[in-house]
Design a protein around this motif. Structure first.
Motif, PDB file in Angstrom:
ATOM      1  N   PHE A 116       8.374   4.697  45.417  1.00  0.00           N
ATOM      2  CA  PHE A 116       7.057   5.254  44.845  1.00  0.00           C
ATOM      3  C   PHE A 116       6.798   5.280  43.420  1.00  0.00           C
ATOM      4  CE2 PHE A 116       6.425   7.408  48.891  1.00  0.00           C
ATOM      5  CZ  PHE A 116       5.031   7.467  49.027  1.00  0.00           C
ATOM      6  N   THR A 117       8.265   5.360  42.508  1.00  0.00           N
ATOM      7  CA  THR A 117       8.187   5.305  41.100  1.00  0.00           C
ATOM      8  C   THR A 117       7.741   3.816  40.427  1.00  0.00           C
ATOM      9  OG1 THR A 117       9.713   7.018  41.072  1.00  0.00           O
ATOM     10  CG2 THR A 117       9.401   5.451  39.240  1.00  0.00           C
ATOM     11  N   CYS A 118       8.246   2.778  41.512  1.00  0.00           N
ATOM     12  CA  CYS A 118       7.976   1.463  40.970  1.00  0.00           C
ATOM     13  C   CYS A 118       6.565   1.024  41.455  1.00  0.00           C
ATOM     14  CB  CYS A 118       8.891   0.412  41.626  1.00  0.00           C
ATOM     15  SG  CYS A 118      10.793   0.518  41.044  1.00  0.00           S
ATOM     16  N   CYS A 119       6.109   1.768  42.103  1.00  0.00           N
ATOM     17  CA  CYS A 119       4.600   1.351  42.773  1.00  0.00           C
ATOM     18  C   CYS A 119       3.653   1.889  41.838  1.00  0.00           C
ATOM     19  CB  CYS A 119       4.528   1.669  44.112  1.00  0.00           C
ATOM     20  SG  CYS A 119       5.182   0.692  45.119  1.00  0.00           S
ATOM     21  N   HIS A 120       3.992   1.889  40.727  1.00  0.00           N
ATOM     22  CA  HIS A 120       2.772   2.772  39.360  1.00  0.00           C
ATOM     23  C   HIS A 120       1.518   2.032  39.388  1.00  0.00           C
ATOM     24  CE1 HIS A 120       1.390   4.183  35.835  1.00  0.00           C
ATOM     25  NE2 HIS A 120       2.264   5.290  35.884  1.00  0.00           N
ATOM     26  N   PRO A 121       0.450   2.674  39.328  1.00  0.00           N
ATOM     27  CA  PRO A 121      -0.876   1.793  39.494  1.00  0.00           C
ATOM     28  C   PRO A 121      -1.074   0.831  38.360  1.00  0.00           C
ATOM     29  CG  PRO A 121      -1.226   4.078  39.161  1.00  0.00           C
ATOM     30  CD  PRO A 121       0.413   3.993  39.505  1.00  0.00           C
ATOM     31  N   ALA A 122      -0.106   1.250  37.175  1.00  0.00           N
ATOM     32  CA  ALA A 122      -0.386   0.344  35.987  1.00  0.00           C
ATOM     33  C   ALA A 122       0.191  -1.044  36.134  1.00  0.00           C
ATOM     34  CB  ALA A 122       0.359   0.905  34.906  1.00  0.00           C
ATOM     35  N   LEU A 123       0.982  -1.249  37.235  1.00  0.00           N
ATOM     36  CA  LEU A 123       1.449  -2.722  37.688  1.00  0.00           C
ATOM     37  C   LEU A 123       0.797  -3.141  38.581  1.00  0.00           C
ATOM     38  CD1 LEU A 123       5.284  -1.951  37.563  1.00  0.00           C
ATOM     39  CD2 LEU A 123       3.973  -2.868  35.698  1.00  0.00           C
ATOM     40  N   ARG A 161       8.305  -9.887  33.041  1.00  0.00           N
ATOM     41  CA  ARG A 161       7.071  -9.542  32.459  1.00  0.00           C
ATOM     42  C   ARG A 161       6.851  -8.110  32.983  1.00  0.00           C
ATOM     43  NH1 ARG A 161       4.677 -14.673  33.293  1.00  0.00           N
ATOM     44  NH2 ARG A 161       4.033 -14.097  35.402  1.00  0.00           N
ATOM     45  N   ALA A 162       7.291  -7.652  34.420  1.00  0.00           N
ATOM     46  CA  ALA A 162       7.046  -6.320  34.624  1.00  0.00           C
ATOM     47  C   ALA A 162       8.064  -5.424  34.032  1.00  0.00           C
ATOM     48  CB  ALA A 162       7.388  -6.324  36.306  1.00  0.00           C
ATOM     49  N   LYS A 163       9.091  -5.738  33.831  1.00  0.00           N
ATOM     50  CA  LYS A 163      10.167  -5.013  33.127  1.00  0.00           C
ATOM     51  C   LYS A 163       9.573  -4.823  31.458  1.00  0.00           C
ATOM     52  CE  LYS A 163      13.978  -6.179  35.953  1.00  0.00           C
ATOM     53  NZ  LYS A 163      15.623  -6.634  36.137  1.00  0.00           N
ATOM     54  N   ASN A 164       9.189  -5.963  31.126  1.00  0.00           N
ATOM     55  CA  ASN A 164       8.631  -5.547  29.585  1.00  0.00           C
ATOM     56  C   ASN A 164       7.649  -5.005  29.492  1.00  0.00           C
ATOM     57  OD1 ASN A 164      10.668  -7.192  29.004  1.00  0.00           O
ATOM     58  ND2 ASN A 164       9.356  -9.167  28.640  1.00  0.00           N
ATOM     59  N   LYS A 165       6.664  -4.801  30.744  1.00  0.00           N
ATOM     60  CA  LYS A 165       5.547  -4.188  30.679  1.00  0.00           C
ATOM     61  C   LYS A 165       5.984  -2.475  30.786  1.00  0.00           C
ATOM     62  CE  LYS A 165       1.062  -3.244  32.415  1.00  0.00           C
ATOM     63  NZ  LYS A 165      -0.174  -3.649  33.238  1.00  0.00           N
ATOM     64  N   ILE A 166       6.672  -2.348  31.670  1.00  0.00           N
ATOM     65  CA  ILE A 166       7.336  -0.823  31.923  1.00  0.00           C
ATOM     66  C   ILE A 166       8.011  -0.432  30.467  1.00  0.00           C
ATOM     67  CG2 ILE A 166       9.269   0.316  33.120  1.00  0.00           C
ATOM     68  CD1 ILE A 166       8.811  -1.421  35.349  1.00  0.00           C
ATOM     69  N   ARG A 167       8.888  -1.244  29.916  1.00  0.00           N
ATOM     70  CA  ARG A 167       9.595  -0.766  28.526  1.00  0.00           C
ATOM     71  C   ARG A 167       8.419  -0.565  27.414  1.00  0.00           C
ATOM     72  NH1 ARG A 167      12.131  -5.585  26.365  1.00  0.00           N
ATOM     73  NH2 ARG A 167       9.816  -5.981  25.631  1.00  0.00           N
ATOM     74  N   ASP A 168       7.389  -1.654  27.320  1.00  0.00           N
ATOM     75  CA  ASP A 168       6.553  -1.516  26.115  1.00  0.00           C
ATOM     76  C   ASP A 168       5.456  -0.597  26.421  1.00  0.00           C
ATOM     77  OD1 ASP A 168       8.008  -3.590  25.293  1.00  0.00           O
ATOM     78  OD2 ASP A 168       6.441  -5.185  25.520  1.00  0.00           O
ATOM     79  N   ALA A 169       5.030  -0.068  27.737  1.00  0.00           N
ATOM     80  CA  ALA A 169       4.043   0.804  27.993  1.00  0.00           C
ATOM     81  C   ALA A 169       4.388   2.273  28.093  1.00  0.00           C
ATOM     82  CB  ALA A 169       3.275   0.454  29.156  1.00  0.00           C
ATOM     83  N   GLY A 170       5.861   2.530  28.121  1.00  0.00           N
ATOM     84  CA  GLY A 170       6.522   3.666  28.345  1.00  0.00           C
ATOM     85  C   GLY A 170       6.276   4.225  29.920  1.00  0.00           C
ATOM     86  N   ILE A 171       6.130   3.328  30.766  1.00  0.00           N
ATOM     87  CA  ILE A 171       5.651   3.839  32.109  1.00  0.00           C
ATOM     88  C   ILE A 171       6.987   4.586  32.631  1.00  0.00           C
ATOM     89  CG2 ILE A 171       5.413   3.086  34.724  1.00  0.00           C
ATOM     90  CD1 ILE A 171       3.912   0.896  33.537  1.00  0.00           C
ATOM     91  N   PRO A 172       6.827   6.019  32.986  1.00  0.00           N
ATOM     92  CA  PRO A 172       7.758   6.850  33.304  1.00  0.00           C
ATOM     93  C   PRO A 172       8.468   6.581  34.927  1.00  0.00           C
ATOM     94  CG  PRO A 172       5.843   7.757  33.491  1.00  0.00           C
ATOM     95  CD  PRO A 172       5.452   6.588  33.047  1.00  0.00           C
ATOM     96  N   TYR A 173       9.709   6.529  34.809  1.00  0.00           N
ATOM     97  CA  TYR A 173      10.321   6.464  36.165  1.00  0.00           C
ATOM     98  C   TYR A 173      10.444   7.823  36.355  1.00  0.00           C
ATOM     99  CZ  TYR A 173      10.373   1.419  36.566  1.00  0.00           C
ATOM    100  OH  TYR A 173      10.004   0.242  36.473  1.00  0.00           O
ATOM    101  N   ARG A 174       9.604   8.492  37.351  1.00  0.00           N
ATOM    102  CA  ARG A 174       9.925   9.650  37.766  1.00  0.00           C
ATOM    103  C   ARG A 174       9.153   9.996  39.344  1.00  0.00           C
ATOM    104  NH1 ARG A 174       4.708  11.745  38.150  1.00  0.00           N
ATOM    105  NH2 ARG A 174       3.149  11.050  36.726  1.00  0.00           N
TER     106      ARG A 174
END
Length: 400
Positions: A116-123, A161-174
């Protein structure tokens, strides 16, 4: 990842433990450190340490526990080394003193929480699915690429690219809140289904994990028809596993399977879920695929497959999910209802040259039409692109 380790229980492949425990270890560590990159690196470090130590020291009583503890210690060491603020040092001390971080939120299963955490709508949906397959299933980049029918370098770039977007956008893993679950369920279902498919022949432990996750989802979201549809689809497919391969490891086609060997408890459970979906009258792709499998399962008692009903269901599925793979499967049904010539025309219009089942279907249809040389060429292409040894064994026999 390779190697083997000895213990009183016998020799166990570290590769097997990697496949079985990688996803669990990453899931637990993500919950602890809140950083997907750090969690992945530390779990990989733990496996490297296992390759070094287990052949000498023997297999631990709990390989999963050893790996998680080792990975957590690696994370603590890194956080301490990299600490430039008191907060980072405090985080390391918290990890050191807590064997199991407290659960929170509606999702109590570690791996389901990470999905569920990885399935963030920002990706993008495809990126969510690919990233989670890599993390949860411990699939290699090549295996994930195969699931998406794309070249490995293409998939590697997507994951980076996905990992970079998570890092750069500060997408929380929660853990997502209750209100976040419905908007993420589409990606979650896609992930679980692809995990199931990856284990279809060669990795039954992955299929079993996907079924377990499907049950977790059904308990979490009992009013989502597509959740029930996916669980039904997996159960009905899994029910045929005992008859799917011969004692010699060769794939047995559905039409040739000994239906008495099917797991009839799973058939009954899956068909009951399909009936529940039908009563809701909110058809979706997973429900329709489950209904198709239910018709196939009916043949266990009737002795015949209702291909006309299967074709009608594929017509509905094409209206909802008009993908080339669905079109290929529909063509198989057309071949049974209208004959191989009409089916072959449909297959030849598809662009699925990298997909081994495309070539297998062409080979079967050409054989039925008596075009044996063309059929042999098609089976040869299927053999060159097949993804499992069971499929390759069958294709070699068909090639004679």
């Amino acid at each position: 990842m390779s190697g083997a380790c000895g213990a009183s229980r016998g020799r166990v492949s570290i590769d097997e433990i990697y496949r079985a425990e990688y996803g669990r270890a990453v899931s637990v560590l993500v919950r602890a450190v809140g950083d997907i990159g750090l969690a992945e690196e530390c779990v990989q470090d733990a496996f490297v340490e296992a390759v070094r130590r287990w052949p000498v020291d023997g297999l631990p009583a709990s390989p999963a526990g050893w790996l998680i503890t080792t990975a957590r210690n690696r994370a603590i060491d890194r956080l301490r080394r990299e600490a430039s603020r008191d907060e980072r040092h405090r985080q390391a001390l918290d990890l050191l003193s807590a064997d199991e971080p407290a659960e929170e939120g509606p999702v109590r299963d570690d791996r389901m929480r990470l999905i569920f955490t990885c399935c963030h709508p920002a990706l993008a949906l495809g990126v969510r699915v690919a990233l989670t397959l890599r993390l949860i299933g411990g699939l290699s980049t090549a295996e994930v690429a195969r699931a998406f029918l794309v070249p490995e370098p293409t998939m590697a770039q997507r994951l980076v690219r996905a990992k970079n977007k998570i890092r750069d956008a500060g997408i929380p893993y929660r853990v997502p809140h209750e209100a976040d679950l419905p908007e993420r369920v589409r990606g979650v279902l896609a992930v679980v289904y692809l995990i199931f498919n990856e284990g279809h022949l060669d990795r039954p432990e992955l299929s079993a994990e996907a079924v377990r996750l499907g049950r977790v989802l059904a308990a979490l979201m009992p009013d989502e028809p597509e959740v029930l549809g996916l669980l039904a689809l997996m159960l009905l497919s899994e029910s045929r596993r005992p008859a799917r391969t011969s004692p010699y490891g060769e794939l047995v086609l559905l039409s040739d399977q000994d239906r008495s060997r099917w797991d009839h408890a799973l058939v009954e459970e899956g068909q009951d879920l399909v009936r529940r979906c039908l009563r809701r009258n909110q058809p979706g792709p997973y429900q329709l695929q489950a209904a198709i499998n239910a018709v196939h399962s009916d043949a266990a008692s009737t002795g015949e497959t209702d291909w006309a009903q299967i074709l009608a269901l594929y017509d509905q599925l094409m209206a909802l999910a008009p993908t080339p793979v669905v079109a290929l499967n529909r063509a198989v049904a057309v071949g049974e209802v209208a004959g191989p010539a009409e089916a072959l025309a449909l297959v030849d219009a598809l662009e699925l040259g990298r997909y081994h089942l495309y070539h297998s279907v062409r080979g079967h249809l050409l054989t039925r039409l008596g075009r044996t040389e063309e059929a042999a060429a098609a089976y040869g292409n299927a053999l060159a692109t097949a993804t499992s040894e069971a499929e390759r064994t069958l294709l070699r026999r068909l090639l004679g």
